[in-house]
Scaffold this active site. Sequence first.
Site, PDB file in Angstrom:
ATOM      1  N   LYS A  64       0.808  -1.222   0.000  1.00  0.00           N
ATOM      2  CA  LYS A  64       0.000   0.000   0.000  1.00  0.00           C
ATOM      3  C   LYS A  64       0.843   1.275   0.000  1.00  0.00           C
ATOM      4  O   LYS A  64       0.367   2.336  -0.422  1.00  0.00           O
ATOM      5  CB  LYS A  64      -0.939   0.004   1.204  1.00  0.00           C
ATOM      6  CG  LYS A  64      -2.015  -1.070   1.201  1.00  0.00           C
ATOM      7  CD  LYS A  64      -3.143  -0.717   0.282  1.00  0.00           C
ATOM      8  CE  LYS A  64      -4.339  -1.632   0.482  1.00  0.00           C
ATOM      9  NZ  LYS A  64      -5.501  -1.246  -0.353  1.00  0.00           N
ATOM     10  N   SER A  90      -8.793  -0.628   7.081  1.00  0.00           N
ATOM     11  CA  SER A  90      -8.692  -1.613   8.157  1.00  0.00           C
ATOM     12  C   SER A  90      -7.277  -1.689   8.700  1.00  0.00           C
ATOM     13  O   SER A  90      -7.010  -2.395   9.660  1.00  0.00           O
ATOM     14  CB  SER A  90      -9.126  -2.992   7.641  1.00  0.00           C
ATOM     15  OG  SER A  90      -8.271  -3.419   6.593  1.00  0.00           O
TER      16      SER A  90
END
Length: 336
Positions: A64, A90
């Site tokens: 990410k 999350s």
Amino acid sequence: MGTSIAVKMSKRLPVTLNDILKAQSRIKNHTHTTPVFTNCTFDQKYCRNFYFKGENLQKTGSFKARGALNAVTVLQEGGNPVPGVVTHSSGNHGQALAWAAKMRGLKCAVICPNNSPAVKLEAIQGYGAEIVMCEPTPTSRQQTCDQVSKDKGYHFIPPYDHNDVIAGQGTIALEFLEQVPELDAILVPTSGGGMVAGIAIAAKSIKPDIKVFIVEPQGKDVERCLTAGERLWPNPPRFLNTIADGIRLQQLGHVTWPIILELVEKQVFSQTNEEIMQGMKFCFERMKLVIEAASGAGIAAAMSDRMRNMDDSIQNVGVILCGGNTDIDHLPWYSS
């Protein structure tokens, strides 16, 4: 041939190979070129050559970081003042955006479900971001994020449905195909689809015959949607009951969906919790790497009967170890 395919795709898709190459130029001095691991025991048992791309060793512990840093950098290139950025996550995208914002001198807020793993929440705070808790539903995440964005004037950078995020994730494929040019296929654990969309654009542009496969937790039903050619998921979106918290969102994104529909294989690897745990255990015990359950799903797909029964032309298979942010005090095989 690869160039002509790239030009052809650029006329139809919102992200092009050129966008991914630009993303690589922006982020390469701040992110890792992650290693590729092999395991002879695994290859012999499952009768193909497998190459594991170690994004668990990327900055912030997951792939990410690539998309987040590219998106934040592009945002600042616009020339307008940027008071801060906000997202819902999350854990892994939240960590990545918090890190990217800190790198670029920006404030950051991350909306997290109240059941997020503690290890991920602590990391987000460690990068200097503000955490705002919400209910563990996609709807609550988005509503809370929208409110924080409005109140603070922060720019929203979503986890996957964003062209610059997709372009950043596509840099994985640029690296992978440079490291292992002979890849015939890539297995990609998938939540909203930002990584698999970016990888598919880059990989198919460079090597048109390569196959890109989605790996999902059981119940996501991507194969049914891809086969039908339409989004058949219930609305509002929901989370799946899976130990792989990084890929528990049931629906693919609205931006990622048309890319995936065009470029990704219709066959999908759907893995149970038990299979995901077996993938994690193999990596811990035999490869000596700490990975999270989403990465275990990719290994489970490589171990699966579906892979065993694949055409013999697929001999060199890439597996994305997408993250390593697991709570070692709460490993899934000890939680029952």
